[in-house]
Design a protein around this motif. Structure first.
Motif, short mmCIF file in Angstrom:
data_model
loop_
_atom_site.label_atom_id
_atom_site.label_comp_id
_atom_site.label_asym_id
_atom_site.label_seq_id
_atom_site.Cartn_x
_atom_site.Cartn_y
_atom_site.Cartn_z
N GLY A 11 0.80 -1.23 0.00
CA GLY A 11 0.00 0.00 0.00
C GLY A 11 0.83 1.27 0.00
O GLY A 11 0.27 2.36 0.11
N THR A 12 2.17 1.16 -0.14
CA THR A 12 2.98 2.39 -0.27
C THR A 12 2.88 2.92 -1.70
O THR A 12 2.50 2.21 -2.62
CB THR A 12 4.47 2.11 0.02
N PHE A 13 3.29 4.17 -1.86
CA PHE A 13 3.44 4.70 -3.21
C PHE A 13 4.47 3.88 -3.97
O PHE A 13 4.33 3.65 -5.17
CB PHE A 13 3.89 6.17 -3.15
N THR A 14 5.51 3.44 -3.25
CA THR A 14 6.58 2.69 -3.92
C THR A 14 6.05 1.37 -4.50
O THR A 14 6.51 0.93 -5.55
CB THR A 14 7.75 2.42 -2.95
N GLU A 15 5.08 0.76 -3.83
CA GLU A 15 4.51 -0.47 -4.39
C GLU A 15 3.86 -0.17 -5.76
O GLU A 15 4.02 -0.94 -6.71
CB GLU A 15 3.46 -1.08 -3.45
N SER A 126 7.85 4.82 9.32
CA SER A 126 8.85 4.43 8.32
C SER A 126 8.32 4.59 6.90
O SER A 126 9.08 4.87 5.99
CB SER A 126 9.35 3.01 8.58
N SER A 127 7.01 4.45 6.68
CA SER A 127 6.43 4.69 5.35
C SER A 127 4.98 5.11 5.56
O SER A 127 4.44 4.99 6.66
CB SER A 127 6.49 3.43 4.48
N THR A 128 4.33 5.55 4.48
CA THR A 128 2.92 5.93 4.59
C THR A 128 2.07 4.71 4.97
O THR A 128 1.11 4.84 5.74
CB THR A 128 2.41 6.51 3.26
N ALA A 129 2.42 3.53 4.43
CA ALA A 129 1.63 2.32 4.74
C ALA A 129 1.94 1.80 6.14
O ALA A 129 1.05 1.27 6.82
CB ALA A 129 1.89 1.25 3.69
O1 LIG Z 1 5.83 5.84 2.21
C1 LIG Z 1 5.52 5.62 1.03
O2 LIG Z 1 4.39 5.29 0.64
C2 LIG Z 1 6.55 5.75 -0.01
O3 LIG Z 1 6.54 5.06 -0.98
C3 LIG Z 1 7.52 6.90 0.14
C4 LIG Z 1 6.83 8.15 -0.25
C5 LIG Z 1 6.34 9.00 0.72
C6 LIG Z 1 5.69 10.17 0.34
C7 LIG Z 1 5.50 10.46 -1.00
C8 LIG Z 1 5.97 9.60 -1.97
C9 LIG Z 1 6.65 8.44 -1.60
#
Ligand SMILES: O=C(O)C(=O)Cc1ccccc1
Length: 301
Positions: A11-15, A126-129
């Motif tokens: 569920g992160t942006f990185t995913e 540590s991350s948004t998720a």
């Molecule tokens: O924490 C996340 O979801 C990330 O992938 C790092 C991030 C955090 C904020 C904006 C874009 C990516």
């Protein structure tokens, strides 16, 4: 199927960036950027997807430090995602005293939080998720998350589509162990780390090797070397690909002046062609070299 580590949890942006950069591959979340990079280093993964920079908040320091140290990794692709956030809370939550997220996310919704949750304390996760997981577990009252996080965690949206700066974007990299480089496309980006001696004018000299060859910089960041106060490593991105004579010529010159780490040459997500000034194109470099060779052979050049 390739094994791709990404900065998670789910569920992160990185995913989302990993899904775009490595469609159909086997994706595994890692709790930190360093762990995702080390999974590639120790062979547990073939590649890793990590965030590198944001248009509002700048570079992600953990990524620069993770790529600057340890065994070398190179970027082979990049993706740029538009960034808007959702604020997630447990169903029926009435009072929001803590709101957690990745520091880059908190920095991008600061004004929204001041206007809408003025009494909530912002807490770094540590991350948004990971922040969303913390809300599920009762550690925080709300999380600033990627909108897709709602599909992974049993939370409710207090708000969605929020961003202090409307068209914020984040660039993500797909990195792997050094190997064959992606083919040059004419719209590429090359990344290096330069560790130069702390002497008067060193940085200006390094940059002049690029400027003198009309190579357009796309990013420049300094990070402390960490074990020697006042010493820095320079992370430099510029247009072009190492397979191009003009770029190889520049890196050859830089290598004489400082210690270099190559971080990859890969196509730009925006497909913007490299700026080529008169006299500084690849053919100009090839022709100049051919002229030197002809003179060496005693030909009438
Ligand atoms: O924490 C996340 O979801 C990330 O992938 C790092 C991030 C955090 C904020 C904006 C874009 C990516």
């Amino acid at each position: 199927m390739l094994r791709i580590a990404y900065f998670g949890p789910e569920g992160t942006f990185t995913e989302q960036a990993a899904r775009a950069l490595a469609p159909g591959e086997d994706l595994t979340p890692y709790e930190t950027i360093r762990l995702a990079l080390d999974a590639v280093r120790d062979g547990a993964a073939d590649g890793a997807c990590i965030p590198i920079e944001n248009s509002v908040e700048g570079v992600v320091p953990a990524t620069l430090d993770g790529l600057g140290g340890g065994s070398a990794l190179v970027a082979v692709a990049e993706a740029v995602l538009p960034i808007r956030f959702s604020v997630l809370a447990r169903a029926g939550a009435t009072e929001i005293r803590t709101v957690a997220s990745h520091p880059h996310a908190l920095a991008q919704v600061r004004e929204w939080l001041e206007a809408n949750l003025p009494h909530a304390t912002a807490v770094a996760a540590s991350s948004t998720a990971a922040a969303a997981v913390g809300v599920v577990e009762g550690t925080y009252d709300a999380a600033v998350s990627a909108p897709v996080a709602i599909e992974h965690y049993p939370l409710e949206e207090l708000a969605t589509g929020i961003a202090d700066v409307g068209d914020a974007q984040t660039r993500f990299l797909l990195v792997r162990r050094p190997g064959e480089l992606p083919e040059p496309t004419g719209a590429d980006r090359t990344s290096i780390v330069a560790a130069a001696e702390n002497r008067t004018g060193t940085l200006a000299q390094l940059l002049s090797e690029l400027a003198g060859r009309a190579i357009n910089l796309t990013r420049l960041d300094a990070r402390p070397v960490r074990d020697s106060f006042g010493e820095y490593r320079f992370f430099i991105d510029f247009e072009g690909h190492l397979a191009e004579p003009r770029i190889a010529d520049a890196l050859t010159a830089l290598r004489r002046r400082c210690h270099l780490r190559f971080l990859g040459s890969h196509p730009r997500a925006d497909q913007l062609p490299a700026t080529i000034e008169p006299g500084a194109g690849n053919q100009d470099f090839l022709d100049a070299r051919a002229w030197v060779d002809a003179v060496l052979k005693g030909e009438d050049a």
